[in-house]
Scaffold this motif. Structure first.
Motif, PDB file in Angstrom:
ATOM      1  N   GLY A 257       0.787  -1.229   0.000  1.00  0.00           N
ATOM      2  CA  GLY A 257       0.000   0.000   0.000  1.00  0.00           C
ATOM      3  C   GLY A 257       0.816   1.274   0.000  1.00  0.00           C
ATOM      4  N   ALA A 258       1.989   1.270  -0.630  1.00  0.00           N
ATOM      5  CA  ALA A 258       2.821   2.473  -0.615  1.00  0.00           C
ATOM      6  C   ALA A 258       2.124   3.647  -1.291  1.00  0.00           C
ATOM      7  CB  ALA A 258       4.168   2.194  -1.277  1.00  0.00           C
ATOM      8  N   ALA A 259       1.470   3.393  -2.417  1.00  0.00           N
ATOM      9  CA  ALA A 259       0.783   4.482  -3.118  1.00  0.00           C
ATOM     10  C   ALA A 259      -0.332   5.054  -2.246  1.00  0.00           C
ATOM     11  CB  ALA A 259       0.217   3.979  -4.442  1.00  0.00           C
ATOM     12  N   ARG A 260      -1.086   4.169  -1.595  1.00  0.00           N
ATOM     13  CA  ARG A 260      -2.168   4.647  -0.739  1.00  0.00           C
ATOM     14  C   ARG A 260      -1.619   5.388   0.474  1.00  0.00           C
ATOM     15  NH1 ARG A 260      -6.348   7.199  -1.038  1.00  0.00           N
ATOM     16  NH2 ARG A 260      -7.976   6.839   0.515  1.00  0.00           N
ATOM     17  N   ALA A 261      -0.519   4.912   1.024  1.00  0.00           N
ATOM     18  CA  ALA A 261       0.093   5.597   2.158  1.00  0.00           C
ATOM     19  C   ALA A 261       0.485   7.013   1.781  1.00  0.00           C
ATOM     20  CB  ALA A 261       1.313   4.815   2.645  1.00  0.00           C
ATOM     21  N   ARG A 262       1.068   7.175   0.609  1.00  0.00           N
ATOM     22  CA  ARG A 262       1.453   8.516   0.167  1.00  0.00           C
ATOM     23  C   ARG A 262       0.226   9.394  -0.017  1.00  0.00           C
ATOM     24  NH1 ARG A 262       5.730  11.023  -1.637  1.00  0.00           N
ATOM     25  NH2 ARG A 262       7.069   9.185  -1.788  1.00  0.00           N
ATOM     26  N   GLU A 263      -0.846   8.855  -0.591  1.00  0.00           N
ATOM     27  CA  GLU A 263      -2.070   9.625  -0.792  1.00  0.00           C
ATOM     28  C   GLU A 263      -2.661  10.095   0.537  1.00  0.00           C
ATOM     29  OE1 GLU A 263      -4.619   7.019  -2.907  1.00  0.00           O
ATOM     30  OE2 GLU A 263      -3.479   7.115  -4.787  1.00  0.00           O
ATOM     31  N   LEU A 264      -2.513   9.268   1.560  1.00  0.00           N
ATOM     32  CA  LEU A 264      -3.076   9.608   2.872  1.00  0.00           C
ATOM     33  C   LEU A 264      -2.211  10.590   3.656  1.00  0.00           C
ATOM     34  CD1 LEU A 264      -4.293   6.059   4.009  1.00  0.00           C
ATOM     35  CD2 LEU A 264      -5.714   7.961   3.222  1.00  0.00           C
TER      36      LEU A 264
ATOM     37  N   VAL B 139       4.260   9.232   6.119  1.00  0.00           N
ATOM     38  CA  VAL B 139       5.690   9.307   5.820  1.00  0.00           C
ATOM     39  C   VAL B 139       6.250   7.930   5.494  1.00  0.00           C
ATOM     40  CG1 VAL B 139       6.079  11.361   7.224  1.00  0.00           C
ATOM     41  CG2 VAL B 139       6.349   9.087   8.261  1.00  0.00           C
ATOM     42  N   GLY B 140       5.470   6.882   5.777  1.00  0.00           N
ATOM     43  CA  GLY B 140       5.953   5.539   5.514  1.00  0.00           C
ATOM     44  C   GLY B 140       4.818   4.549   5.377  1.00  0.00           C
ATOM     45  N   ALA B 141       5.078   3.480   4.622  1.00  0.00           N
ATOM     46  CA  ALA B 141       4.128   2.373   4.466  1.00  0.00           C
ATOM     47  C   ALA B 141       4.594   1.254   5.384  1.00  0.00           C
ATOM     48  CB  ALA B 141       4.072   1.918   3.012  1.00  0.00           C
ATOM     49  N   GLY B 142       4.278   1.403   6.647  1.00  0.00           N
ATOM     50  CA  GLY B 142       4.765   0.440   7.624  1.00  0.00           C
ATOM     51  C   GLY B 142       4.090   0.650   8.960  1.00  0.00           C
TER      52      GLY B 142
END
Length: 523
Positions: A245-252, A255-258
């Motif tokens: 979900g890196a793309a979704r994390a950035r949209e939200l 600072v990190g997908a973790g």
């Protein structure tokens, strides 16, 4: 036109570059001058520190703000010492709620009870007057629920971890947790978040790392919290724990997908994935691993494609081994240097070995750890020993060993799993139950301040230095100050340890980039 400047003078500054400094000037959110109070320049305002200690403010590297706020204003079960104690607390709390309300509680820990028998779903129904009840265990990886709550989410009976007794774990826990928290209104969530952040500020914490994700919160909760960041409260740096979900994390705005991207569960619920069976498991269980090495690898590749930091929740040594195997797979594609530059994280890292520690060093992994875990559950006769045996328990949470070989550490609380308590955490790291794993107070303080900033790639933060952001806390130090830090441990080595009676510092003021976000005595 510049903002008014403020001179803080007459204190003791934690400033290794200038140990004699007793004053600092704040202008436009930065430290414009520091040195001896006798040489201080003029300023628009002057604050007399009256001998107080000034240090960089703390960063808590792992929190759950909404849950923390709900516990602060709700049903705290951390003091319960029996099933009867839980039921009495539920009955008292539920009596003041509408008949259709959900009873939300947190913090029970049967490992500290003389009789570890838990209340069942029927007893919770009676205590709550038929209301739905959700009571999360201290680890937040399992919960006790009432029959009314089970009836409200009938799909739970087919989920892994379901138990008709009302103690639900794994997927079943996620189902009932989502149902329980759906009852919390948006206004209640915001109030809880503000309460949590205000409480953090009162403890000298100027920034927190929120660990959210689809299995532990929701997107509205996460983005709503980020919207509060720094607006008279500590800054919030969000991690969104969704696999791939890196793309979704950035949209939200993360600072990190973790963060709480689960590679396993928790020791308290016997769901952490360990290489040897739990000592107190009748079935010989080793817990549960939720990810494969290939999934870890692909998640790291996804993070690299989106230029985002990644990370995983991993507690048991088997889970950490899986995560490191995934790192090795990603390194084959990206190269070790690129992985190291990202400063990917592992949350908790409780059961380690020399081989696993070497993997953290090789891949430049930040270990986001919670010293209070050892203080509360380490040592003889406590939860870690019950789950793992004494030898394995004493090897847990090896912060000292990791620090000694250069693993980057960022300390936090995992609140509300353990309370927000930064100085208590620093002392816990210095007073580990296993003397071989102890750190110096200075090193532990750095992990809880600068380490948290470095974990989000803000390397210039967390110091009192010319030109640095004016982010600091002012402390009363009842036990005194030694070499720019408060005395946290008794002078007598025989008294030192997790139960050290030395009084901890009390926060008088917290300043974030020049703005006062907490002042003792103010409402």
């Amino acid at each position: 036109m510049t903002n008014p400047s403020t001179l803080y003078r007459g204190g003791v500054l934690h400033c290794p570059a200038d140990p004699g400094a007793s004053a600092l000037l704040v202008r436009d959110g930065r430290i414009a001058w520091l040195g001896s109070a006798a040489d201080a320049p003029s300023a628009d305002r002057v604050v007399d520190l009256d001998g107080a200690l000034v240090t960089p403010a703390f960063v808590d590297a792992h929190v759950h703000a909404t849950d923390t706020g709900l516990v602060l204003s709700g049903l705290d079960l951390s003091g319960a010492r029996s099933a009867g104690g839980v039921l009495d607390a539920v009955a008292s709390f539920a009596a003041g709620l509408p008949g259709d309300a959900v009873v939300l509680g947190h913090g029970w820990d049967e490992s500290a009870w003389s009789d570890a028998v838990l209340p069942d779903a029927v007893a919770l129904d009676r205590a709550a007057g038929g209301r739905r009840v959700y009571l999360s265990q201290a680890s937040i990886h399992s919960a006790l629920v009432s029959q009314a709550m089970l009836a409200a989410c009938p799909e739970v009976v087919s989920a892994a971890g379901f138990d008709a007794s009302g103690w639900v774990r794994r997927d079943a826990h996620h189902v009932v947790r989502a149902a329980a928290f759906a009852s919390v209104t948006r206004a209640q969530r915001v109030a809880a978040q503000r309460a949590a952040l205000a409480h953090a500020a009162s403890l000298g914490i100027a920034a927190v790392h929120e660990c959210g994700g689809p299995e532990i919160s929701d997107e509205e909760d996460f983005t709503g919290l980020l919207a509060l960041s720094g607006a008279g409260v500590p800054e919030v740096y969000g991690y969104w724990g969704e696999l791939g979900g890196a793309a979704r994390a950035r949209e939200l705005g993360a600072v990190g997908a973790g963060g709480d991207l689960f590679a396993d569960g928790a020791l308290g619920s016997r769901t952490a994935f360990v290489s040897e069976p739990y000592r107190d498991s009748r079935s010989g269980s080793c817990g549960h691993g939720y990810l494969t090495a290939e999934q870890v690898r692909d998640h790291l590749l996804d993070c690299a494609a989106h230029g985002l930091q990644g990370g995983f929740h991993a507690i048991g040594d088997a889970a950490i081994g899986t995560v490191l195997a995934g790192f090795a797979g990603a390194a084959e594609r990206l190269g070790v240097d690129r992985l190291r530059a990202a400063r990917h994280r592992v949350e908790h890292a409780e059961i380690m070995s020399r081989r696993l520690i070497a993997g953290f060093v090789e891949f430049g992994i930040v270990a986001s750890m919670q010293p209070a875990f050892d203080r509360l559950w380490g040592g003889a006769g406590r939860m870690y020993e019950a789950r793992l045996g004494l030898d394995r328990s004493l090897a847990s949470n090896p912060m000292g060993a990791m620090h000694s070989v250069g693993v980057a550490l960022a300390f936090g609380s995992d609140s509300p799993v353990t309370p927000l308590d930064p100085w208590g955490s620093v002392r816990a790291a210095a007073a580990h139950h296993n003397p071989a794993q102890r750190m110096s107070v200075r090193a532990a303080f750095a992990a809880h301040t600068r380490g948290g900033w470095r974990a989000v790639h803000l390397d210039s933060e967390g110091v009192l230095a010319l030109g640095a952001p004016a982010t600091f806390a002012v402390w009363s130090t009842p036990a005194g100050v030694e070499r720019g830090l408060p005395v946290l441990q008794a002078a007598d080595p025989e008294v030192r340890g997790p139960g050290d009676p030395t009084p901890l510092p009390v926060c008088r003021r917290t300043v974030l980039r020049g703005e006062v976000i907490y002042e003792e005595g103010s409402s």
